[in-house]
Scaffold this active site. Structure first.
Site, short mmCIF file in Angstrom:
data_model
loop_
_atom_site.label_atom_id
_atom_site.label_comp_id
_atom_site.label_asym_id
_atom_site.label_seq_id
_atom_site.Cartn_x
_atom_site.Cartn_y
_atom_site.Cartn_z
N CYS A 82 2.26 5.24 -9.58
CA CYS A 82 1.92 3.68 -9.44
C CYS A 82 1.73 3.03 -9.36
O CYS A 82 -0.25 2.47 -8.92
CB CYS A 82 3.06 4.12 -7.69
SG CYS A 82 3.20 2.17 -6.70
N SER A 116 -1.75 6.88 -6.98
CA SER A 116 -2.54 6.12 -8.34
C SER A 116 -2.61 6.01 -9.19
O SER A 116 -3.24 4.79 -10.10
CB SER A 116 -4.21 5.78 -7.02
OG SER A 116 -4.53 6.68 -7.81
N LYS A 128 -5.13 -1.04 5.55
CA LYS A 128 -4.49 -0.30 6.23
C LYS A 128 -4.33 0.90 6.93
O LYS A 128 -2.80 1.69 7.75
CB LYS A 128 -2.84 -0.29 5.79
CG LYS A 128 -3.12 -2.11 4.72
CD LYS A 128 -1.58 -2.29 4.53
CE LYS A 128 -1.86 -3.70 3.69
NZ LYS A 128 -0.73 -3.87 2.95
N THR A 174 0.52 -1.15 0.06
CA THR A 174 -0.08 -0.12 -0.25
C THR A 174 0.77 1.06 -0.18
O THR A 174 2.37 1.68 0.48
CB THR A 174 -1.01 -0.27 1.43
OG1 THR A 174 -2.16 0.25 1.09
CG2 THR A 174 -0.25 0.94 2.35
N SER A 228 5.19 1.62 -1.38
CA SER A 228 5.00 1.49 -2.84
C SER A 228 4.85 3.41 -3.22
O SER A 228 6.00 2.88 -4.56
CB SER A 228 4.77 0.78 -3.22
OG SER A 228 3.98 -0.73 -2.59
#
Length: 185
Positions: free
Chosen positions: A171, A168, A44, A12, A137
């Site tokens: 990545c 988003s 998360k 995440t 990430s």
């Protein structure tokens, strides 16, 4: 599967933004194994309340490892109620020196609305510059986007949401399925 052939988990992206007395922690829900999305709705970002004090935590990395760390942080906070920095330093010390904890692969962003901290397995407890922290990430993409937005006429939540949207788009290990928790000073 042999370790040298394991494609690797990618987790995440988490961002924490502090602005105008409010702190927001947002995280996406994607978990990938190599080039495959395993889950798109992982949660998360969590709120814990040890000793009656609210703390918002976001984690990137191994979920089982992060839950172990969150449980340890919660016990540290119960021992030092309302002292997030102290509990975080104690957790980081344990994480760095304990042979079992050293193997855990995760990072945490934590806030009580006053402090915004990043905790790492290297023994670091970092208070980010500019009131923005990002891990995972797509963390660097989200961080760059939020730093570009921080001076705009947007509140902390709007900045976090827009930064995650930008991350988003860039990545492949980050999606737009957000969990957002807000806490004020």
């Amino acid at each position: 599967m042999a370790d040298d052939k394991f494609p690797g988990w990618h987790g995440t992206t988490i961002i924490g933004v502090r602005k105008d007395g409010e702190v927001v922690v947002a995280g996406d829900g994607q978990v990938s194994l190599g080039q495959t999305v395993i889950k798109g709705s992982a949660r998360k970002v969590r709120r814990i309340s040890p000793g009656g004090f609210d703390v918002v935590c976001g984690f990137a990395g191994s979920t089982a490892d992060a839950f172990t760390l969150l449980e340890r942080l919660e016990s540290k906070l119960e021992a030092t109620p309302g002292q997030l920095a102290r509990a975080s330093v104690e957790l980081a010390k344990d994480w760095r020196t304990d042979k079992y904890l050293q193997k855990l692969e995760a990072m945490l962003i934590v806030t009580d609305g006053k402090e915004l901290l990043v905790i790492t397995g290297a023994g670091d407890v970092l208070e980010p510059e500019h009131g923005i922290a990002a891990i995972g990430s797509g963390g660097n993409f989200a961080l760059a986007a939020a730093r570009g937005l921080i001076d705009q006429d947007l509140d902390a939540e709007a900045i976090a949401r827009r930064a995650m949207e930008i991350a988003s788009d860039i990545c492949v290990y980050t999606n737009g399925n957000l969990t957002v928790e807000k806490i004020g000073e």
